[in-house]
Each structure stands twice: as C-alpha cells, then as structure tokens.
Design a protein around this motif. Structure first.
Motif, PDB file in Angstrom:
ATOM      1  N   LEU A  77       0.915  -1.266  -0.062  1.00 52.97           N
ATOM      2  CA  LEU A  77       0.043   0.086  -0.048  1.00 52.97           C
ATOM      3  C   LEU A  77       1.066   1.312  -0.032  1.00 52.97           C
ATOM      4  O   LEU A  77       1.687   1.338   0.809  1.00 52.97           O
ATOM      5  N   THR A  78       0.640   2.081  -0.931  1.00 50.42           N
ATOM      6  CA  THR A  78       1.365   3.391  -0.759  1.00 50.42           C
ATOM      7  C   THR A  78       0.227   4.464  -1.012  1.00 50.42           C
ATOM      8  O   THR A  78      -0.798   4.561  -1.698  1.00 50.42           O
ATOM      9  N   LEU A  79       0.360   5.315  -0.147  1.00 50.05           N
ATOM     10  CA  LEU A  79      -0.544   6.658   0.127  1.00 50.05           C
ATOM     11  C   LEU A  79       0.202   7.803  -0.405  1.00 50.05           C
ATOM     12  O   LEU A  79       1.167   8.272   0.363  1.00 50.05           O
ATOM     13  N   VAL A  80      -0.208   8.599  -1.299  1.00 51.32           N
ATOM     14  CA  VAL A  80       0.651   9.529  -1.975  1.00 51.32           C
ATOM     15  C   VAL A  80      -0.410  10.714  -2.518  1.00 51.32           C
ATOM     16  O   VAL A  80      -1.865  10.260  -2.364  1.00 51.32           O
ATOM     17  N   TYR A  81       0.012  11.692  -3.219  1.00 51.04           N
ATOM     18  CA  TYR A  81      -1.085  12.319  -4.210  1.00 51.04           C
ATOM     19  C   TYR A  81      -0.459  12.743  -5.417  1.00 51.04           C
ATOM     20  O   TYR A  81       0.722  12.916  -5.334  1.00 51.04           O
ATOM     21  N   TYR A  82      -1.007  12.623  -6.202  1.00 55.10           N
ATOM     22  CA  TYR A  82      -0.524  12.401  -7.710  1.00 55.10           C
ATOM     23  C   TYR A  82       0.072  13.616  -8.061  1.00 55.10           C
ATOM     24  O   TYR A  82       1.052  13.956  -9.032  1.00 55.10           O
ATOM     25  N   GLU A  83      -0.254  14.913  -7.689  1.00 49.82           N
ATOM     26  CA  GLU A  83       0.029  16.069  -7.993  1.00 49.82           C
ATOM     27  C   GLU A  83       1.190  16.901  -7.001  1.00 49.82           C
ATOM     28  O   GLU A  83       1.748  17.869  -7.201  1.00 49.82           O
ATOM     29  N   CYS A  84       1.805  15.760  -6.079  1.00 50.72           N
ATOM     30  CA  CYS A  84       2.694  16.304  -5.200  1.00 50.72           C
ATOM     31  C   CYS A  84       3.995  16.617  -5.737  1.00 50.72           C
ATOM     32  O   CYS A  84       4.515  16.032  -7.020  1.00 50.72           O
ATOM     33  N   PRO A  85       4.509  17.844  -5.538  1.00 51.46           N
ATOM     34  CA  PRO A  85       5.745  18.707  -6.310  1.00 51.46           C
ATOM     35  C   PRO A  85       6.889  17.815  -5.859  1.00 51.46           C
ATOM     36  O   PRO A  85       7.928  17.959  -6.493  1.00 51.46           O
ATOM     37  N   SER A  86       6.887  16.864  -4.726  1.00 49.32           N
ATOM     38  CA  SER A  86       8.201  16.406  -4.207  1.00 49.32           C
ATOM     39  C   SER A  86       8.265  15.001  -3.894  1.00 49.32           C
ATOM     40  O   SER A  86       8.473  13.989  -4.679  1.00 49.32           O
ATOM     41  N   LEU A  87       7.870  14.854  -2.426  1.00 49.43           N
ATOM     42  CA  LEU A  87       8.033  13.707  -1.839  1.00 49.43           C
ATOM     43  C   LEU A  87       7.236  12.470  -2.237  1.00 49.43           C
ATOM     44  O   LEU A  87       8.060  11.284  -2.309  1.00 49.43           O
ATOM     45  N   CYS A  88       6.314  12.539  -2.798  1.00 47.35           N
ATOM     46  CA  CYS A  88       5.227  11.466  -3.356  1.00 47.35           C
ATOM     47  C   CYS A  88       6.026  10.934  -4.678  1.00 47.35           C
ATOM     48  O   CYS A  88       6.200   9.525  -4.858  1.00 47.35           O
ATOM     49  N   GLY A  89       6.720  11.812  -5.322  1.00 52.10           N
ATOM     50  CA  GLY A  89       7.456  10.988  -6.507  1.00 52.10           C
ATOM     51  C   GLY A  89       8.749  10.446  -6.060  1.00 52.10           C
ATOM     52  O   GLY A  89       9.017   9.297  -6.684  1.00 52.10           O
ATOM     53  N   LEU A  90       9.461  11.001  -5.088  1.00 54.42           N
ATOM     54  CA  LEU A  90      10.405  10.187  -4.658  1.00 54.42           C
ATOM     55  C   LEU A  90      10.417   8.731  -4.051  1.00 54.42           C
ATOM     56  O   LEU A  90      10.936   7.811  -4.006  1.00 54.42           O
ATOM     57  N   VAL A  91       8.961   8.786  -3.145  1.00 55.41           N
ATOM     58  CA  VAL A  91       8.523   7.554  -2.645  1.00 55.41           C
ATOM     59  C   VAL A  91       8.321   6.522  -3.913  1.00 55.41           C
ATOM     60  O   VAL A  91       8.516   5.410  -3.823  1.00 55.41           O
ATOM     61  N   LEU A  92       7.686   6.983  -4.714  1.00 56.40           N
ATOM     62  CA  LEU A  92       7.156   6.095  -6.050  1.00 56.40           C
ATOM     63  C   LEU A  92       8.269   5.684  -6.760  1.00 56.40           C
ATOM     64  O   LEU A  92       8.553   4.539  -7.244  1.00 56.40           O
ATOM     65  N   GLN A  93       9.289   6.582  -7.123  1.00 55.50           N
ATOM     66  CA  GLN A  93      10.370   6.282  -7.867  1.00 55.50           C
ATOM     67  C   GLN A  93      11.482   5.371  -6.841  1.00 55.50           C
ATOM     68  O   GLN A  93      11.945   4.438  -7.569  1.00 55.50           O
ATOM     69  N   GLY A  94      11.340   5.530  -5.541  1.00 55.33           N
ATOM     70  CA  GLY A  94      12.286   4.680  -4.579  1.00 55.33           C
ATOM     71  C   GLY A  94      11.721   3.148  -4.884  1.00 55.33           C
ATOM     72  O   GLY A  94      12.458   2.119  -4.761  1.00 55.33           O
ATOM     73  N   LEU A  95      10.244   2.990  -4.934  1.00 54.98           N
ATOM     74  CA  LEU A  95       9.877   1.831  -4.804  1.00 54.98           C
ATOM     75  C   LEU A  95       9.833   1.245  -6.523  1.00 54.98           C
ATOM     76  O   LEU A  95      10.237  -0.032  -6.572  1.00 54.98           O
ATOM     77  N   LEU A  96       9.798   1.884  -7.281  1.00 58.81           N
ATOM     78  CA  LEU A  96      10.049   1.513  -8.678  1.00 58.81           C
ATOM     79  C   LEU A  96      11.547   0.989  -9.138  1.00 58.81           C
ATOM     80  O   LEU A  96      11.704   0.018  -9.508  1.00 58.81           O
ATOM     81  N   LYS A  97      12.416   1.561  -8.213  1.00 56.64           N
ATOM     82  CA  LYS A  97      13.718   1.294  -8.188  1.00 56.64           C
ATOM     83  C   LYS A  97      14.007  -0.178  -7.693  1.00 56.64           C
ATOM     84  O   LYS A  97      14.659  -1.025  -8.319  1.00 56.64           O
ATOM     85  N   SER A  98      13.283  -0.517  -6.454  1.00 62.00           N
ATOM     86  CA  SER A  98      13.295  -1.739  -6.029  1.00 62.00           C
ATOM     87  C   SER A  98      12.438  -2.678  -6.697  1.00 62.00           C
ATOM     88  O   SER A  98      13.178  -4.002  -6.793  1.00 62.00           O
ATOM     89  N   LEU A  99      11.529  -2.443  -7.256  1.00 68.50           N
ATOM     90  CA  LEU A  99      10.478  -3.467  -8.128  1.00 68.50           C
ATOM     91  C   LEU A  99      11.293  -3.929  -9.315  1.00 68.50           C
ATOM     92  O   LEU A  99      11.187  -5.006  -9.867  1.00 68.50           O
ATOM     93  N   ARG A 100      12.268  -2.888  -9.929  1.00 69.30           N
ATOM     94  CA  ARG A 100      12.985  -3.498 -11.176  1.00 69.30           C
ATOM     95  C   ARG A 100      13.862  -4.524 -10.879  1.00 69.30           C
ATOM     96  O   ARG A 100      14.220  -5.466 -11.821  1.00 69.30           O
ATOM     97  N   VAL A 101      14.402  -4.683  -9.806  1.00 69.19           N
ATOM     98  CA  VAL A 101      15.655  -5.794  -9.381  1.00 69.19           C
ATOM     99  C   VAL A 101      14.867  -6.817  -8.688  1.00 69.19           C
ATOM    100  O   VAL A 101      15.468  -7.999  -8.468  1.00 69.19           O
ATOM    101  N   LEU A 102      13.604  -6.917  -8.248  1.00 72.29           N
ATOM    102  CA  LEU A 102      12.899  -7.776  -7.671  1.00 72.29           C
ATOM    103  C   LEU A 102      12.390  -8.599  -8.724  1.00 72.29           C
ATOM    104  O   LEU A 102      11.803  -8.559  -9.762  1.00 72.29           O
ATOM    105  N   ASN A 103      12.710 -10.129  -8.233  1.00 76.79           N
ATOM    106  CA  ASN A 103      12.101 -11.097  -9.384  1.00 76.79           C
ATOM    107  C   ASN A 103      10.533 -11.613  -9.009  1.00 76.79           C
ATOM    108  O   ASN A 103       9.937 -12.446  -9.505  1.00 76.79           O
ATOM    109  N   TYR A 104       9.879 -10.495  -8.304  1.00 77.64           N
ATOM    110  CA  TYR A 104       8.615 -10.677  -8.195  1.00 77.64           C
ATOM    111  C   TYR A 104       7.743  -9.550  -8.904  1.00 77.64           C
ATOM    112  O   TYR A 104       8.366  -8.715  -8.996  1.00 77.64           O
ATOM    113  N   THR A 105       6.743  -9.856  -9.385  1.00 76.82           N
ATOM    114  CA  THR A 105       6.045  -8.660 -10.328  1.00 76.82           C
ATOM    115  C   THR A 105       4.392  -8.576  -9.674  1.00 76.82           C
ATOM    116  O   THR A 105       3.798  -9.576  -9.382  1.00 76.82           O
ATOM    117  N   PRO A 106       4.214  -7.588  -9.632  1.00 78.37           N
ATOM    118  CA  PRO A 106       2.639  -7.087  -9.261  1.00 78.37           C
ATOM    119  C   PRO A 106       1.435  -7.939  -9.970  1.00 78.37           C
ATOM    120  O   PRO A 106       1.793  -7.770 -11.166  1.00 78.37           O
TER     121      PRO A 106
END
Length: 283
Positions: A77-106
């Motif tokens: 679960l990720t709680l963010v808002y889509y027009e956030c100018p900073s922190l939410c984007g960093l949270v989602l990018q951080g998650l994306l970075k981990s997902l790329r190397v994870l051998n599990y897929t949503p």
C-alpha cells in the motif's frame, strides 16, 4: 537649566522607543500551520485490520471496493497524491527502483494499491500516472497488479488511520504534508510490515512479501533465507539473526549425520545379507 534638562529627557524618552521600533526586524510570516510532530507521522499499527469495505474509484473511473484487491496475495500500500511536487514522486521512484530488481511482479506474487490522499484528484490523473510508471517500470504485464485509486475524503482518512498514516493539508502552501513510507498488508488485510523513507531494499521488500504472504510466496531456498532474518519494527528493515543460522546449521549437521549413519547401517546390513546367502549356497 532645569527646563533644558527636562526637555532633553523628554526627547530621549520619545526617540529611543521609536528607534527601537524602527530597527526591529519584522517577524517572517509563518509559512505553514503544520505541526510536524503532531500532524505528520507514520504510527505503527502492526496486525491492525484495514476496513476492506471502503470504496474508491480505480484509474478507469469505476467504483471499486478495497476488498477486491485482497484475499489471495499480499498487498503493498502506498499513500501519496499524484500532483505532489516532491516527496510522493520520490517515494514512488524509490519503490520503482526496488521493483526493477525484484524477481516478483505485481499481479503475480503480490498486488500494489496506490491511493491518492487528495479527494480532489481524478481517475484521469491516476490513469496518466499509472501509464507513466508502468512505462518506466518496463513490465507492462504489471498493469493488472498495480492499482491507482482516488476517493472521497472520509474513505481516504479511514484507510490512512487504519495504517497509522497521519497527514495534513496546509492551505497556505496548498500542499499535503506527510511522512515517507510504504506498508505491506497480508492477504486478509492486516498490517504486516512498514518500510520507511524513500528507498526500499529489494531484499527487505522480498522478505516482507514472503512474510506477509504467510508462506504462500517464495521458494524453499527463499524461505530458508527468510528464517535467518528478522524484521525490526523500529527500523523497518530485516537483519540477520545469528542464533537462527546456528540453529539451521545444527539441523543440517544432524540431518547429514543421520543420513551418513543410515547409509552406513544399510550397507552393513546388505553386506551381512550377502554373506549369509553365500554361506547357504556353499552348504
């Protein structure tokens, strides 16, 4: 003479306060009404049941019930808002970075539910964000397992409260102030793990998914690795537990010793049987 001194003192008494007022620096206008310690935090509520009857809108605009994303797999679960100018984007990018190397897929081993904390945001905006992130992710088949939701204020608040995610809207900055982190929920909707910050270790994420799946995700080797690690709620990370490695090594040693003795006894018994047959054959 006395009159002159009186006039001088009167003049000084008027000038000094005026000068002090002149040189006093105006206080900077407080830019926010947010109390960081009181209003913004992620309070751990491990094992808390999330209300699955809450309704939201998915990225197509369809009304959905939170329950439909649970039941079989862990949910990130990720709680963010889509027009956030900073922190939410960093949270989602951080998650994306981990997902790329994870051998599990949503959609396969787990689900991701991303919910906007802003009730003014629309499914169209959610759809655009989803498309952009899936393109960056590079696994288009993850579309079935990554859900981008929007909803009404009371439902968003109910979900956030259940997982201890405190945030506040600051009318002066016209932004939401919130902490950074993501939550893992069990297939039944209970809070299993918290990961703090804007970067998430792929190893911790994998172990967390295995933990939250209650044994349904992960190979035998991965489950053995999970046994050697323990989740630390204070840091939101998994750390190696030496005593478990020792226990595991002891079990493997006993198994190896037991196997060796079993093979030895089998061969000995087989040899005795052959000798008896030879003696019978010789008469």
């Amino acid at each position: 003479m006395k009159t002159g001194i009186a006039i001088a003192l009167l003049t000084i008494s008027l000038i000094v306060p005026a000068s002090a007022q002149f040189w006093r620096q105006p206080e900077p206008e407080k830019s926010t009404n947010v109390n960081l310690a009181r209003d913004i935090t992620i309070e751990q509520k491990l094992n808390e049941q999330v209300p699955l009857d809450l309704t939201f809108r998915d990225e197509t605009g369809k009304t959905v019930q939170l329950r439909q994303y649970f039941g079989k797999k862990p949910v990130l679960l990720t709680l963010v808002y889509y027009e956030c100018p900073s922190l939410c984007g960093l949270v989602l990018q951080g998650l994306l970075k981990s997902l790329r190397v994870l051998n599990y897929t949503p959609g396969d081993q787990f689900e991701i539910v991303t919910v906007s904390i802003s009730p003014s945001e629309t499914p169209e905006l959610a759809a655009t964000k989803k498309q952009n992130f899936l393109k960056e992710y590079g696994r288009l088949d993850a579309a079935k397992g990554w859900h981008w939701l929007t909803g009404e204020e009371q439902n968003i608040r109910a979900l956030a409260d259940a997982v201890g995610f405190r945030y506040v809207y600051d009318p002066k900055s016209k932004q939401y102030a919130h902490a950074a982190g993501i939550m893992l929920l069990t297939p039944s909707g209970r809070v299993s793990r918290y990961f703090y910050g804007i970067e998430y270790s792929p190893r911790d994420l994998r172990l967390g998914i295995m933990d939250a799946s209650q044994g349904k995700v992960g190979s035998l080797v991965e489950k053995v690795i999970l046994f050697c690690y323990q989740y630390d709620p204070t840091t939101g990370k998994y750390s190696l537990v030496i005593i478990r490695i020792v226990q595991l090594a002891s079990v493997f040693t006993l198994l190896a010793l037991g196997s060796f003795m079993a093979i030895h006894f089998y061969r000995e018994k087989h040899a005795q049987s052959l000798r008896k047959r030879e003696e019978v054959a010789k008469g």
